[in-house]
Structures are given as C-alpha cells and as structure tokens.
Write an enzyme that holds these catalytic residues in place. Structure first.
Site, PDB file in Angstrom:
ATOM      1  N   LYS A 104     124.582  55.372   5.884  1.00 14.49           N
ATOM      2  CA  LYS A 104     125.334  55.987   6.969  1.00 14.49           C
ATOM      3  C   LYS A 104     126.548  56.738   6.444  1.00 14.49           C
ATOM      4  O   LYS A 104     127.344  56.200   5.677  1.00 14.49           O
ATOM      5  CB  LYS A 104     125.761  54.911   7.974  1.00 14.49           C
ATOM      6  CG  LYS A 104     126.451  55.456   9.217  1.00 14.49           C
ATOM      7  CD  LYS A 104     126.822  54.325  10.175  1.00 14.49           C
ATOM      8  CE  LYS A 104     127.494  54.853  11.434  1.00 14.49           C
ATOM      9  NZ  LYS A 104     127.909  53.769  12.343  1.00 14.49           N
ATOM     10  N   GLU A 131     119.135  49.431  14.001  1.00 10.89           N
ATOM     11  CA  GLU A 131     120.247  49.343  13.046  1.00 10.89           C
ATOM     12  C   GLU A 131     120.514  47.891  12.680  1.00 10.89           C
ATOM     13  O   GLU A 131     120.571  47.024  13.554  1.00 10.89           O
ATOM     14  CB  GLU A 131     121.499  49.959  13.675  1.00 10.89           C
ATOM     15  CG  GLU A 131     122.744  49.867  12.800  1.00 10.89           C
ATOM     16  CD  GLU A 131     124.013  50.247  13.544  1.00 10.89           C
ATOM     17  OE1 GLU A 131     125.052  50.422  12.877  1.00 10.89           O
ATOM     18  OE2 GLU A 131     123.971  50.355  14.787  1.00 10.89           O
ATOM     19  N   CYS A 134     123.500  54.725  14.438  1.00 10.00           N
ATOM     20  CA  CYS A 134     124.496  54.440  15.467  1.00 10.00           C
ATOM     21  C   CYS A 134     125.092  55.732  16.022  1.00 10.00           C
ATOM     22  O   CYS A 134     124.371  56.623  16.420  1.00 10.00           O
ATOM     23  CB  CYS A 134     125.561  53.496  14.902  1.00 10.00           C
ATOM     24  SG  CYS A 134     126.727  52.863  16.127  1.00 10.00           S
TER      25      CYS A 134
END
Length: 539
Positions: free
Chosen positions: A356, A293, A406
């Site tokens: 995301k 990430e 994440c």
C-alpha cells in the site's frame, strides 16, 4: 413556502445576530450531509447552500464570513465523518476517550476549507456593504463564486497534508448512475462544482423573490442537471454489457468484527473460515478467489505452512489474491511492516506483491508520534511503511489491473499505476476492511467513491471488504453484484470488460476539470469587475 415568503425569510436572516447566524450555519452544514450516501436526500442542498449564502450577505467583514463558513463546514464534516468514531471504540479501553475529541478536531480542521470559500464569496459586493448594486446579477455572481471556490477546496483537500477527499459533493448522485456518467469527462471535481453551483444559484430568488429573471437563473441549473441525467441515461442504454471471457471471480466476505479479528485465540479460526467460504460449492466455478484487506493475521509470504493451506483454494490456472500484513526483516529483526496485497498460485508460489502506497494518518502511522497521546489504531506498535509506487499487475489468467488497498480508492485521478509493459490497467481491484466503521455511513460512502472511480476511469472495479460492502462495479459505475454490509457470504461474478472507449478523464486526469474551473473563474472575475465599474458609475 411561497416565493414571496422567500423574500421575507431572506430579509429576516439579514437581521440576525452573529451568534444566531453561526448556529443556523452549523445546522445548514449538517443538513447538507443528508444529501450524501447512504441517505441521498439531494433536494436538501437547495436549502442548505442558499441559506448559507443569504446568511453571508449579512457579514460586515471577512472575519465574520470566515466564521460563518467555518461553522457550516464544522456541521457538515462533524456529521459526515461520524463513522470514524467507530474505529476508536474497537479498542475502547485504549482509544475510546479520544473518539469525540478526534472527530471534533478533524471536523474543525476541515471546516477551514469552507471558511475560506465563504471568505472569498464575501469579497463580492453584498447587502452589508451599504452600496447600490443589482440584486439578481450580484446574487448570481456570489453563487457561482461559491461553487468554484468549493470545487477548488475539494481539490486542495484531495492532496494537502497527504489528502482526504472523502464525501465530495458529486457523491450525492451515486444512487443514480446516469448522473455520474459526466465524470468520464469532467471528473468528480467537475460534477461537484456543477452540483454546488446548481443548488447555490437558487439563492438568487431570495433577494428578488418577484423577479422573473431571478427565477429563470435559479431554475436553469435544474435543466442542466436534467440534461446531464438524460445524457447519462442515453450513454448507459447504448452501452453493451461485456465480460472478460473465462474469468469468474469469487469475492469472499467473512464478516468478522474488528474487535475479534486480531484476537490470538481466534486467528486460525478466522483463517480456516476464509478457506471454507472459498471452497463452498456454487453454481459457477471460480477462476480466481479474492480475500479482503488484512484478511488473515499471518504474514503468508513468510509462513509457508499457512501459505500452502491458503494456496489450496486457488483454482487450477488461477490465483488467490489476499490482503496480508508483510514484514521486511534483516538479520532476524523486523525493520518495516507493510499493508500488502499478495497473489498466490496453486503451488503456493507468490505471483506478485503490492505494498500500500497511500497510508492512513493516525490509523496506519502516527505523523506526530512524539505529540500524540495514543497508539495508532491498527494492530501492533510499529508504523506501517508505504510502498514505493502505484502498480499495474499482469497476473495469471487476468487482464492487467491496478491494485488499491482501503482508502486508496477515494483519490480521484490517482488510482491507476504505470502500464505493465505496453498494457494499461483494464480494471481496478480494491480490497478493504471497513469493519473498523461498524454499521455506519462509512462503508456506504466508501462504496460511492469506488463507483465514481469506475465511472471516471471507464474501468470496472471489484471491491472486496471484510464485513462489506463487497461489490462488482462496471466501467460506468453501476453495481452489478454485491454482498451487503454485515453479511457473511461469497459472490461469484464474471469480470466486467473495460469500457469500449477510453474516457477523457482516464487520459488526462484532473487536468480537464481544473482547466474548466480556471476558465470559469477567469470569466467570473471579469464579470465582477465590469459589474463593479457599473455600480461605481451610479454613485
């Protein structure tokens, strides 16, 4: 401690003053944390939960029960979420002063979930009511109500106010993959309910330490857990490990500290280190390279020079998949910033972008920006924007997969996107940056969540983290290869194939555990009502 000693302990707990019970409840909550990863001291649950239930027997009001449950929850969450404080000390000058108040406020808020559980249990007749009742069945009813209410609280915690289902009780079993095979049917929520119920039913032996019936009730759940473990072992022993032909993934873990990651003078150095690790010769020739990430500090979708440099590590016919910050601009002005996953071909063209969807409150955006006295924890002054939806990506040389950035991997039943055409996801790719949490329990607990997602969905999961723990997990939740925490290196590994049969949980999601919990709750309510009528008839 002898079984006769349990009766004396139970009686003594009922005589304690409220403030004494609050302190003891807090300590029991902290004790339960040690059952979580990375410690996995699971037997401590057979102390923490019975003690809480015995303490609740002395409550003379719902308010007392709420306070005791809240105290347990505060001890549990304050100790279980200590890793969050590390994020505040990355930039200690700006955020350090808020570390302890922030974790205290978060633990205090989550503690109300357990407070509500205790309030529900208190509605069932008990010692402080002063009414005649059968000790053994009443204690069993209270233990089962505790387990069902706890499971319900985990479910609500998973979605209320965007959700934060960290450390579900099922995660205590991830050190033993055989124990988590049952999640393929009943999910993490169902295994949490069984775990809490098994430990809580040990409380039945307190009020009736000489009762054979009580000890049978307390011991029966252990037999059930043994059966679950045996069934899981059998499933694993019969599963044939399989690999996706012609796919070798290189997981790159540069081990760059979060304090150094965004320093302007080091950004190019970190970028070049990713390239160096990606091109290091090894015994296997990778077909795809994966970075973590926000692996680089540059918007590679707009920075063609650096994107071409990065594309040089993509094997012929393969891809480089990396996390990047991505800015959407109109007329030269940046309007939105995304935490994104980019797939780059060897010719430097962008094969796919995933933004995301589930952002971290206070980390990637401030939900109460006008009231919060500090900046968001991540770099930059702008809030990140959420992507439109979950996705399934079908890319060069790879089976279709669902990308997760994440903590998107912690949400049970919400990790796969809609099919790509007619193809559903065949694996999960989780890129993350756990360097925020240093050498704490956080990265271990995050890995445990990934194991549960793989076992639930019957999908292999590949996890690439900046400082670790990077891992390849098979569709049964077994870690096949890993790069440990705070280690620099690469892992070249084949991509495990999807499980032979689609799991019921993958097909139905949370519906199965929620229906089972609802049915069990209905049966328990009827039992409580019948038992209450029998008690009234004795008066």
């Amino acid at each position: 401690m002898s079984r006769f000693g349990l009766g004396a302990l139970h009686a003594r707990l009922l005589t304690l003053k409220l403030w004494q019970r609050l302190i003891l409840s807090f300590l029991c909550g902290a004790l339960a944390t040690l059952a979580m990863p990375p410690w996995h001291a699971v037997p401590l649950l057979w102390i923490a939960f019975p003690m809480l239930l015995w303490l609740l027997e002395g409550c003379r009001s719902g308010r007392e029960a709420l306070a005791l449950g809240w105290s347990f929850g505060f001890g549990h969450f304050a100790t279980g979420l200590t890793w969050i404080t590390h994020a505040f000390y990355v930039d200690a000058e700006t955020h350090g002063a808020f570390a302890v108040p922030a974790i205290g406020a978060l633990a205090a808020a989550f503690a109300f979930y357990i407070g509500a559980v205790a309030w529900i249990v208190n509605r069932i007749p008990h010692e402080a009511d002063g009414l005649p009742y059968d000790r053994t069945p009443t204690a069993a009813m209270r233990a089962l109500a505790f387990a069902l209410a706890w499971a319900a609280s985990e479910w609500v915690r998973g979605w209320l106010l965007t959700g934060f289902p960290w450390n579900p009780m099922a995660s205590v079993w991830t050190a033993w993959p055989a124990m988590i095979q049952v999640t393929a049917v009943i999910g993490t929520l169902g295994l949490s309910c069984l775990t809490v119920g098994a430990a809580a039913l040990a409380s039945v032996a307190g009020p009736a330490p000489r009762s054979r019936e009580a000890w049978l009730i307390a011991g029966a759940p252990l037999a059930l857990l043994a059966l679950i473990g045996a069934g899981g072992w059998l499933r694993l022993s019969l599963s044939t490990p399989a690999e996706v032909p012609g796919v070798v993934l290189r997981l790159v873990q540069p081990n760059i500290s979060q304090a150094d990651k965004w320093r302007p003078g080091l950004r190019d150095q970190h970028f070049l280190e990713h390239i160096r690790l990606s091109t290091t010769p090894s015994g296997r020739v990778p077909t795809h390279v994966i970075w973590g990430e926000a692996a680089v500090a540059f918007a590679l979708d707009r920075d063609e020079t650096r994107r071409r440099m990065a594309a040089a590590v993509a094997p012929a016919g393969g891809l480089l998949i990396t996390g990047v910050p991505r800015a959407a601009a109109t007329g030269g002005d940046v309007e939105q910033v995304f935490n994104s996953m980019l797939a780059i071909r060897p010719d430097a063209s962008v094969a796919a972008v995933y933004d995301k969807v589930h952002l971290v409150p206070f980390g990637e955006y401030l939900p109460l920006r006008g009231l919060i006295p500090f900046k968001k924890l991540t770099e930059g002054t702008m809030d990140f924007s959420a992507g439109p939806e979950r996705a399934t990506l079908a890319l060069d040389g790879l089976p279709p997969f669902s990308p997760l950035i994440c903590y998107e991997a912690i949400f049970s039943g919400a990790v796969t996107g809609p099919p790509a055409g007619e193809q559903r996801a065949q694996w999960l790719l989780n890129i993350t940056n756990d360097s925020w949490f240093g050498d704490s329990s956080g990265p271990h607990q995050h890995l445990a969540a990934a194991q549960l997602r793989a076992a639930e969905e019957g999908l292999p999961l590949v996890r690439v983290a900046n400082t670790g723990i990077s891992a390849v997990i098979d569709p049964y939740g077994r870690v096949l290869g890993r790069i440990d925490l705070n280690v620099k290196g690469v892992l070249d590994a084949p991509l495990p194939a999807v499980a032979e049969f689609r799991t019921p949980f993958n097909a139905a999601g949370q519906l199965i555990p929620l229906i089972l919990i609802a049915l069990a709750t209905t049966v328990l309510i009827r039992w409580i009502r019948r038992h209450g009528k029998r008690s009234e008839n004795r008066l």
